[in-house]
Design an enzyme around this catalytic site. Sequence first.
Site, short mmCIF file in Angstrom:
data_model
loop_
_atom_site.label_atom_id
_atom_site.label_comp_id
_atom_site.label_asym_id
_atom_site.label_seq_id
_atom_site.Cartn_x
_atom_site.Cartn_y
_atom_site.Cartn_z
N LYS A 31 92.45 181.36 0.25
CA LYS A 31 93.91 181.15 0.22
C LYS A 31 94.30 180.44 -1.07
O LYS A 31 95.31 180.76 -1.69
CB LYS A 31 94.34 180.25 1.38
CG LYS A 31 94.45 180.88 2.71
CD LYS A 31 95.08 179.83 3.63
CE LYS A 31 95.26 180.31 5.02
NZ LYS A 31 95.94 179.28 5.84
N ASP A 84 100.20 178.79 7.01
CA ASP A 84 99.55 179.23 8.24
C ASP A 84 99.79 180.72 8.41
O ASP A 84 100.90 181.20 8.17
CB ASP A 84 100.10 178.45 9.44
CG ASP A 84 99.05 178.37 10.52
OD1 ASP A 84 98.04 177.68 10.31
OD2 ASP A 84 99.21 179.04 11.56
N PHE A 160 88.91 187.84 2.79
CA PHE A 160 88.34 187.02 3.87
C PHE A 160 88.93 187.45 5.20
O PHE A 160 89.82 188.31 5.26
CB PHE A 160 88.61 185.53 3.60
CG PHE A 160 90.06 185.13 3.75
CD1 PHE A 160 90.97 185.37 2.74
CD2 PHE A 160 90.50 184.49 4.90
CE1 PHE A 160 92.30 185.01 2.88
CE2 PHE A 160 91.83 184.11 5.05
CZ PHE A 160 92.73 184.38 4.04
N GLY A 161 88.45 186.81 6.27
CA GLY A 161 89.01 187.03 7.60
C GLY A 161 89.08 188.49 7.99
O GLY A 161 88.10 189.24 7.87
N TYR A 162 90.27 188.92 8.39
CA TYR A 162 90.47 190.28 8.90
C TYR A 162 90.69 191.31 7.79
O TYR A 162 90.98 192.47 8.09
CB TYR A 162 91.65 190.30 9.88
CG TYR A 162 91.44 189.42 11.09
CD1 TYR A 162 90.76 189.87 12.21
CD2 TYR A 162 91.92 188.11 11.11
CE1 TYR A 162 90.55 189.05 13.31
CE2 TYR A 162 91.73 187.27 12.20
CZ TYR A 162 91.04 187.76 13.30
OH TYR A 162 90.84 186.95 14.39
N ASP A 163 90.60 190.91 6.54
CA ASP A 163 90.86 191.85 5.43
C ASP A 163 90.10 193.18 5.55
O ASP A 163 90.67 194.23 5.27
CB ASP A 163 90.55 191.19 4.08
CG ASP A 163 91.65 190.23 3.64
OD1 ASP A 163 92.74 190.27 4.22
OD2 ASP A 163 91.40 189.44 2.71
N LYS A 184 95.98 192.45 -3.72
CA LYS A 184 96.32 191.97 -2.37
C LYS A 184 97.63 191.17 -2.41
O LYS A 184 98.51 191.36 -1.58
CB LYS A 184 95.18 191.12 -1.79
CG LYS A 184 95.50 190.54 -0.42
CD LYS A 184 94.37 189.70 0.17
CE LYS A 184 94.86 188.98 1.42
NZ LYS A 184 93.87 188.06 2.01
#
Length: 209
Positions: A31, A84, A160-163, A184
């Site tokens: 982030k 968030d 990252f994460g759900y990418d 992105k």
Amino acid sequence: MTFGEGNLKTKISAGFPRGKVAYFVTSNNHKFQEARQVLSEYKLATAKLKVEAVEIQDDNLENIAKFSALDAVNNCGLPVFVEDAGLFVDSLKGFPGPYSKYVYNTVGLNGILKLMKNTEKRSAHFKSVVAFATPEEQPICFVGKVKGKISLQEQGNFGFGYDPIFEPEEGDGRTLAEMTTKEKNVLSHRGKALRKFAEWYSGAGKRRF
Ligand code: ITT
């Protein structure tokens, strides 16, 4: 209060502007890199602050972000922003939404793909809320969204994460994990929220901060 990895000077140099600074309270380095790239387009430097910021459980991302921003300000006494985000899957009635972190850390991408096995309706969106607060002022929120769909399998190694399982509607069929940070940011939820914040902060700063 401790600063994040490296010292503050190092973080805000190296090709990024040395002008006005925005302090980003986050534990997530991905982030931070995304924010640094967006804010640099507004001649803003981003400093990563490692400060306690409680993340409450709530159905509403704005409430979570505002609470975190206030908590961070109370703990460091500086004007700061937090961010968030969550993934909302239509066929799962918005799940995992505000619980995205917990779900990612427990069942992970495979869990979401399994839940959606044989599901034709794959539409979803990411939502991002940037909340900025100061010791004198109540938090102000900036929201960004990106619509897309959940892919049939994981694709890509960036991000990252759900990418790896999210294909943005405005894109070219690649998942967010197949894009560079810059690509992105052009269409992502966070890129949109950060641009709204940066536009406001670079203008408001001349007057107030
Ligand atoms: P903070 O310290 O800034 O809160 P975090 O990693 O806890 O960082 P969030 O609570 O905002 O971040 O995000 C919840 C989860 O949602 C995060 O752990 C990821 O799994 C997912 N997520 C958020 N933004 C994402 C993005 O841009 N791409 C993919 N997954 C994302």
